[in-house]
Design an enzyme around this catalytic site. Structure first.
Site, short mmCIF file in Angstrom:
data_model
loop_
_atom_site.label_atom_id
_atom_site.label_comp_id
_atom_site.label_asym_id
_atom_site.label_seq_id
_atom_site.Cartn_x
_atom_site.Cartn_y
_atom_site.Cartn_z
N THR A 76 -18.46 -27.19 8.87
CA THR A 76 -20.02 -27.67 9.30
C THR A 76 -19.70 -27.01 11.06
OG1 THR A 76 -19.19 -29.82 8.35
CG2 THR A 76 -20.37 -29.87 10.53
N ASN A 159 -20.57 -26.88 -4.16
CA ASN A 159 -19.35 -27.90 -4.43
C ASN A 159 -19.06 -29.14 -4.90
OD1 ASN A 159 -21.71 -28.13 -2.24
ND2 ASN A 159 -20.97 -29.94 -1.59
N GLN A 187 -17.15 -23.03 -0.75
CA GLN A 187 -17.25 -23.18 -2.14
C GLN A 187 -16.10 -21.97 -2.92
OE1 GLN A 187 -15.28 -25.95 -3.28
NE2 GLN A 187 -16.51 -27.28 -1.99
N SER A 207 -14.19 -21.79 5.09
CA SER A 207 -12.85 -22.97 5.60
C SER A 207 -12.00 -22.59 4.98
CB SER A 207 -13.69 -24.23 5.44
OG SER A 207 -13.28 -25.21 5.88
N ALA A 208 -11.01 -22.86 6.08
CA ALA A 208 -9.38 -22.81 5.27
C ALA A 208 -9.10 -23.87 4.54
CB ALA A 208 -8.76 -22.81 7.07
N THR A 236 -8.92 -23.02 24.78
CA THR A 236 -7.77 -22.60 23.56
C THR A 236 -7.75 -22.27 22.68
OG1 THR A 236 -6.72 -24.07 25.48
CG2 THR A 236 -5.36 -22.66 23.81
N CYS A 323 -23.52 -42.88 0.35
CA CYS A 323 -24.25 -44.12 0.90
C CYS A 323 -25.15 -43.34 1.72
CB CYS A 323 -22.83 -44.49 1.40
SG CYS A 323 -23.46 -46.19 1.66
N1 PLP Z 1 -20.28 -26.04 2.61
C1 PLP Z 1 -19.84 -26.55 1.42
C2 PLP Z 1 -20.14 -25.37 0.44
C3 PLP Z 1 -18.99 -27.24 1.40
O1 PLP Z 1 -18.54 -27.75 0.53
C4 PLP Z 1 -17.86 -28.36 2.84
C5 PLP Z 1 -16.90 -29.08 2.61
O2 PLP Z 1 -17.47 -30.04 1.69
C6 PLP Z 1 -18.43 -27.74 3.40
C7 PLP Z 1 -19.63 -27.20 3.55
C8 PLP Z 1 -17.66 -28.15 5.11
O3 PLP Z 1 -17.27 -27.94 5.60
P1 PLP Z 1 -15.50 -28.38 6.44
O4 PLP Z 1 -14.81 -29.34 5.93
O5 PLP Z 1 -14.89 -27.48 6.71
O6 PLP Z 1 -16.48 -28.53 7.61
#
Ligand code: PLP
Length: 381
Positions: A76, A159, A187, A207-208, A236, A323
């Site tokens: 994000t 996702n 994903q 994202s890890a 840091t 929601c």
């Molecule tokens: N983009 C996609 C396609 C995702 O599935 C997700 C997490 O659900 C994100 C972005 C956001 O990732 P993060 O949790 O590392 O901010």
């Protein structure tokens, strides 16, 4: 034998860290604890080397250049940094709005960043349509590119329904019309082969914690030669998290294909069990191009939340609904696909991963079968 914890089938949301990754994170925190910005002693040098090594492992996994990897605090924040940089570039070199095209099924990270920039008068935003299986309408995308776009942003894999998009084809359409191509590959990284150079991906985000690494660590990777510096990290860095992401990437390079093969077999078995034992199940998404661990289905006469209430202490899954203003609404992905309301309200997302076992699959199918049948029974009364 009774289970101590529910069966976890929500791997799209997050994955458990691999123990080997957790060991690296612990070691970096306790032993290699230096600040990479301390250049007066070797502790700083060791920490800086850990970050460089992590960038190399990640670059190898995605066919990018390690010098082009910038670590962030997740996907994000990576998405936000990239779009903020675009907004800034626009204000420096252009006076008109930046023309940005995104798919209608992007993650909310992309949708919200773009919506904000549109409200601020920075972006002109268009959305590429998808069909009933969530496949991008490539003619519509090409038409929008022909009309003029500066940036095209399409995720590598979805996702919710797990669709894998034809990224190379999309990047070539974008480039033919002079647009930069960005992909949110959160994903996809660690699950399917990716090569930024071959697939002409200009900017990749990941994202890890989606590939057995730690939470709160992600990356933006820019293709060599692209004049774009998305982020200048300040403060840091999270050395332990970054090293954990590097270890997770290293393991994916070695183990991804065999793990995903097994995960795909388990998903197929689970799908078979559900389809044969639950009347009315519809499997959603692009069944020919989806992530091995994804199984997204609907039971159109059953509200998904009623089922979740019955199983939440035995099985972890997701309904994908959000929601909004206190009201449960089906996900924007299912809405963009034009699923009829009962199909969207009866949707379930199962995400399998490398720790999923055959026993869990059999048991999860029994739990769902029983919960759906008793929900049906209570609705009839
Ligand atoms: N983009 C996609 C396609 C995702 O599935 C997700 C997490 O659900 C994100 C972005 C956001 O990732 P993060 O949790 O590392 O901010």
């Amino acid at each position: 034998m009774a289970r101590l914890r529910p069966i976890y089938l929500d791997y799209h949301s997050t994955t458990p860290a691999d123990h080997r990754v957790a060991a690296v994170v612990a070691r970096e925190m306790a032993e290699n604890f230096g600040n990479p910005q301390s250049d007066d002693h070797v502790f700083g040098t060791w920490a800086a080397s850990a970050i460089e090594a992590a960038a190399e492992h990640l670059a190898l996994l995605i066919g990018g250049k390690s010098s082009q990897v910038r670590f962030t605090s997740g996907a994000t924040s990576a998405v936000e940094a990239v779009f903020a940089q675009f907004a800034e570039v626009r204000s420096r070199i252009k006076h008109s709005k930046l023309r940005v095209g995104i798919s209608a099924v992007e993650h909310t990270a992309v949708l919200s960043s773009c919506a904000r920039a549109r409200s601020a008068g920075e972006f002109d935003l268009v959305e590429f349509r998808v069909d009933g299986r969530g496949r991008i309408d490539l003619d519509h995308l090409a038409e929008k590119c022909r009309d003029g776009l500066d940036v095209v942003c399409v995720m590598f894999a979805n996702n919710e329904v797990g669709n894998i998009f034809p990224v190379q084809h999309i990047s070539s359409i974008a480039h033919e019309h002079g647009a930069i191509f960005i992909t949110d590959a959160t994903q996809a990284v660690g699950k399917i082969p990716i090569n930024m150079q071959d697939q002409e991906i200009d900017i990749l985000i990941c994202s890890a914690h989606k590939f057995y690494g730690p939470k709160g660590v992600g990356a933006v990777v820019v293709r060599s030669g692209l004049p774009f510096t998305p982020i200048h990290s300040s403060g840091t860095p999270n050395v332990a998290g970054v090293a954990g992401m590097g270890e997770a990437a290293r393991l994916r390079v070695l183990e991804r294909d065999q793990d995903e093969q097994r995960v795909g077999e388990l998903r197929d078995r689970l799908q078979e069990l559900l389809v044969e034992s639950i009347a009315g199940v519809v499997v959603n998404g692009d069944l020919k191009n989806r992530l091995a661990g994804n199984l997204h289905f609907s039971v159109p006469d059953i509200p998904n939340k009623a089922v979740v209430a019955r199983i939440r202490d035995r099985l972890a899954l997701s309904t994908g609904s959000a929601c909004r203003s206190g009201i449960e609404a089906p996900s924007h992905v299912l809405m963009a696909m034009g699923l009829p309301t009962p199909q969207a309200e009866g949707a379930f997302r199962l995400g399998l991963g490398k720790f999923t076992t055959p026993d869990e699959v059999e048991e999860a199918a029994d739990i769902l079968k029983e919960a759906i049948s008793s929900t049906r029974g209570s609705l009839r009364q």
